[in-house]
Design an enzyme around this catalytic site. Structure first.
Site, PDB file in Angstrom:
ATOM      1  CD  GLU A  45     -13.896  36.479 -19.994  1.00 27.30           C
ATOM      2  OE1 GLU A  45     -14.028  37.669 -19.646  1.00 27.30           O
ATOM      3  OE2 GLU A  45     -14.102  36.091 -21.152  1.00 27.30           O
ATOM      4  CE1 TYR A 128     -18.217  39.570 -19.085  1.00 26.15           C
ATOM      5  CE2 TYR A 128     -16.192  39.276 -17.824  1.00 26.15           C
ATOM      6  CZ  TYR A 128     -16.874  39.275 -19.028  1.00 26.15           C
ATOM      7  OH  TYR A 128     -16.205  38.955 -20.179  1.00 26.15           O
ATOM      8  CG  ASP A 146     -18.661  43.419 -20.831  1.00 31.78           C
ATOM      9  OD1 ASP A 146     -19.761  43.477 -21.433  1.00 31.78           O
ATOM     10  OD2 ASP A 146     -17.573  43.454 -21.426  1.00 31.78           O
TER      11      ASP A 146
END
Length: 358
Positions: A45, A128, A146
């Site tokens: 991520e 996020y 996102d």
DNA sequence: AAGTCGGGGCT
DNA sequence: AGCCCAGACTT
């Protein structure tokens, strides 16, 4: 708790089912989807922030090979970690990640916290990443909003707020809280993002192939192309530098480390001087004075142009041969071409380095 | 709210 | 040239 939710008038159970079924069928085979190891999910991520999947894949393989576990990354040498990130950009991501991983070792017995507040307070973990890791690794029903999710939901729900504005994200987080599957938050969140990457693309979305087309308000009104609404941002500033490639008789060069903060923090480079600091005809005496060297010859190498998101670099690359080099501070090293290989260089200086190899 | 922070690929 | 990308942080 204010009750100012936007109207979500689609068939929510049907939407969840259509999205998740499509995701289970069509999801790409990606290395970070091999398992749900929270550390691997977390690394992926961070790498994927503002970075395309295809770019990340080789970096992810190498990074996990070098630092297979949270403990390995916590104990690793910072320069080696930066070197593993070389070329990916946004280098503070990896410095924050290592700091955060060290926090997890120190404060949470080396286990990535499942608690949203604890995980969200770690360095480099924003709204996020918090939702993405907690939903994918731990199955928590948290929103992970996102750019993909804002684009997809702006079309499906016909949300016209400007997604360039910071507070707009909260509108989408509220929408996701209403929509998200509590049975499979991971597939739901990833499904929204996968849909944005494969079908509901910025330009020319493939609406005829879309698994949730029947739910999409923008499609039903034929205005999917005009969503999301996003204001444009300011353009880059121009900056011009001389890059001083100083070589001694042993084929060694001066390399210097950039400051701890700011652009390309802690990366290494050939010394740079802003062109406005010194006029071209005074460059040679300037170099001799500043670096205490005796210039034997000066040549121009191929100039380098490099574009960042907010700056344009125009690099006038000057090569000067000299008898002997000396360091003038702790942030400098005298290195052979071979030795430079192991230092993290920004792409602009890799371009210069490659010229020296020829 | 606006800037800073990278790099690559597309139009 | 401008836009986009599985954004976070600072001011």
């Amino acid at each position: 708790m204010k009750n100012n939710q936007l109207p979500v008038t689609i068939n929510i159970p049907q939407f969840r089912h259509d999205l998740i079924t499509w995701f289970e069928q069509e999801q790409r085979d990606l290395p970070w989807r091999e398992n749900q190891d929270p550390y691997r999910v977390w690394v992926s991520e961070i790498m994927l922030q503002q970075t395309k999947v295809e770019t990340v894949i080789p970096y992810f393989h190498r990074f996990i090979q070098s630092f297979p576990t949270l403990e390995a990354l916590a104990e690793a040498d910072e320069q080696q970690v930066l070197k593993a990130w070389e070329g990916l950009g946004y280098y503070s991501r990896v410095r924050n990640l290592q700091a955060a991983v060290r926090e997890v070792v120190a404060d949470y017995n080396a286990k990535v916290p499942e608690d949203a507040e604890q995980f969200g307070n770690l360095k480099g973990v924003g709204p996020y990443t918090q939702g993405a890791v907690l939903s994918i690794a731990y199955g928590k029903a948290e929103p992970a909003v996102d750019g993909n999710v804002m684009r997809v939901l702006s079309r499906i729900l016909l949300i016209q707020e400007d997604i360039a504005k910071a507070k707009t994200r909260k509108i989408f987080e509220q929408a996701v809280r209403q929509l998200i599957s509590h049975e499979n938050p991971s597939a739901f969140n990833q499904g929204l993002m996968e849909l944005g990457a494969l079908i509901c693309t910025p330009r020319n979305p493939s609406c005829l192939l879309c698994p949730v087309q029947v739910h999409c308000k923008a499609y039903s009104e034929g205005i999917q192309h005009s969503l999301p609404v996003k204001t444009k941002k300011t353009k880059q500033k121009d900056e011009a530098y001389y890059v001083l490639v100083m070589e001694d008789k042993d084929g060694k060069y001066i390399l210097e480390q950039r400051p701890n903060e700011g652009l390309l923090a802690q990366m290494w480079q050939f010394p740079m001087v802003a062109t406005k600091e010194v006029s071209e005809n005074l460059l040679e005496p300037y170099i001799m004075e500043r670096y205490q060297i005796n210039c034997q010859s000066i040549d121009q190498l191929q100039p380098v142009k490099h574009i960042f998101s907010h700056i344009k670099w125009d690099l006038n690359v000057i090569k000067c041969r000299c008898d002997k080099l000396r360091v003038s501070g702790p942030a400098q090293q005298i290195l052979s071409l071979d030795e430079i290989e192991s230092y993290p260089l920004p792409v602009s200086h890799q371009k210069i380095y490659k010229q020296l190899l020829q």
